[in-house]
Write a protein that holds these residues in place. Structure first.
Motif, PDB file in Angstrom:
ATOM      1  N   LEU A 245       0.849  -1.181   0.000  1.00  0.00           N
ATOM      2  CA  LEU A 245       0.000   0.000   0.000  1.00  0.00           C
ATOM      3  C   LEU A 245       0.891   1.239   0.000  1.00  0.00           C
ATOM      4  CD1 LEU A 245      -1.862  -2.333   0.939  1.00  0.00           C
ATOM      5  CD2 LEU A 245      -3.031  -0.660   2.344  1.00  0.00           C
ATOM      6  N   ARG A 246       0.578   2.201  -0.881  1.00  0.00           N
ATOM      7  CA  ARG A 246       1.348   3.455  -0.972  1.00  0.00           C
ATOM      8  C   ARG A 246       0.471   4.594  -0.453  1.00  0.00           C
ATOM      9  NH1 ARG A 246       1.806   0.767  -5.653  1.00  0.00           N
ATOM     10  NH2 ARG A 246       0.375   2.162  -6.714  1.00  0.00           N
TER      11      ARG A 246
ATOM     12  N   PHE B 118      -3.037   1.022  -4.291  1.00  0.00           N
ATOM     13  CA  PHE B 118      -2.488  -0.327  -4.392  1.00  0.00           C
ATOM     14  C   PHE B 118      -3.038  -0.972  -5.660  1.00  0.00           C
ATOM     15  CE2 PHE B 118      -6.226  -0.208  -1.700  1.00  0.00           C
ATOM     16  CZ  PHE B 118      -7.044  -1.192  -2.234  1.00  0.00           C
ATOM     17  N   ARG B 119      -2.452  -2.103  -6.058  1.00  0.00           N
ATOM     18  CA  ARG B 119      -2.926  -2.845  -7.229  1.00  0.00           C
ATOM     19  C   ARG B 119      -3.622  -4.112  -6.768  1.00  0.00           C
ATOM     20  NH1 ARG B 119      -2.277  -1.602 -12.468  1.00  0.00           N
ATOM     21  NH2 ARG B 119      -1.522  -3.629 -13.100  1.00  0.00           N
ATOM     22  N   VAL B 120      -4.696  -4.443  -7.471  1.00  0.00           N
ATOM     23  CA  VAL B 120      -5.452  -5.663  -7.200  1.00  0.00           C
ATOM     24  C   VAL B 120      -5.410  -6.542  -8.436  1.00  0.00           C
ATOM     25  CG1 VAL B 120      -7.764  -6.609  -6.759  1.00  0.00           C
ATOM     26  CG2 VAL B 120      -6.985  -4.592  -5.504  1.00  0.00           C
TER      27      VAL B 120
ATOM     28  N   THR C  81      -5.295  -0.586 -10.696  1.00  0.00           N
ATOM     29  CA  THR C  81      -4.784   0.289  -9.643  1.00  0.00           C
ATOM     30  C   THR C  81      -5.969   0.915  -8.924  1.00  0.00           C
ATOM     31  OG1 THR C  81      -2.792   0.759 -10.912  1.00  0.00           O
ATOM     32  CG2 THR C  81      -3.360   2.311  -9.155  1.00  0.00           C
ATOM     33  N   VAL C  82      -5.991   0.788  -7.608  1.00  0.00           N
ATOM     34  CA  VAL C  82      -7.093   1.294  -6.784  1.00  0.00           C
ATOM     35  C   VAL C  82      -6.585   2.482  -5.972  1.00  0.00           C
ATOM     36  CG1 VAL C  82      -8.710   0.733  -4.935  1.00  0.00           C
ATOM     37  CG2 VAL C  82      -8.096  -1.014  -6.623  1.00  0.00           C
ATOM     38  N   THR C  83      -7.339   3.582  -5.980  1.00  0.00           N
ATOM     39  CA  THR C  83      -7.016   4.738  -5.145  1.00  0.00           C
ATOM     40  C   THR C  83      -8.135   4.957  -4.141  1.00  0.00           C
ATOM     41  OG1 THR C  83      -7.948   6.262  -6.775  1.00  0.00           O
ATOM     42  CG2 THR C  83      -5.581   5.902  -6.855  1.00  0.00           C
ATOM     43  N   CYS C  84      -7.755   5.252  -2.910  1.00  0.00           N
ATOM     44  CA  CYS C  84      -8.711   5.490  -1.830  1.00  0.00           C
ATOM     45  C   CYS C  84      -8.475   6.886  -1.264  1.00  0.00           C
ATOM     46  CB  CYS C  84      -8.523   4.468  -0.719  1.00  0.00           C
ATOM     47  SG  CYS C  84      -8.666   2.753  -1.234  1.00  0.00           S
TER      48      CYS C  84
END
Length: 133
Positions: free
Chosen positions: A35-36, A48-50, A72-75
């Protein structure tokens, strides 16, 4: 008209502005990167990547690997705290959000695109993990 009403209700529930051309999607998979976490314009972001891998049974009843999806998922917002505290590389997850394509030039100047998701909900996949709260 029904779709507009649903989008309006969703915008009210999530507290954010939603345009009608965003594509909602649910992805079930595993986190494949660390996680970045970083600040962006005064707000924290975690990404992060899923990887989501499909499989199917052949005529003999044997499972065969199918296609893979990497996204790529951004939260943003409140998701940052929960995701940062509860999830990790390798965790099985279910991610809900809006998907879009991001274009960029690579180091050789070649135009590329990447599939990305702006998450609205992220959680452990309880069919593949045991979690205590």
């Amino acid at each position: 008209m029904e779709a507009a009403r649903i989008a309006s209700v969703r915008a009210t529930i999530t507290g954010r502005d939603i345009t009608m051309y965003e594509t909602p999607i649910t992805v079930v998979g595993r986190i494949v990167t660390d996680l970045r976490r970083k600040p962006v314009n005064g707000q924290e972001l975690i990404s992060f990547r899923v990887a989501s891998n499909s499989r199917r049974r052949n005529g003999d009843g044997i499972w065969e690997p199918g296609n893979s999806l990497f996204i790529t998922v951004t939260c943003w917002g409140k998701l940052v705290t929960g995701v940062g505290a509860a999830l990790y590389k390798g965790a099985p997850v279910i991610v809900v959000g809006d998907v879009f394509t991001s274009e960029y030039d690579d180091k050789d100047g070649v135009r590329r695109s990447s599939l990305e998701m702006r998450a609205t909900a992220v959680g452990p996949d309880l069919s593949r993990a045991i979690v205590r709260f």
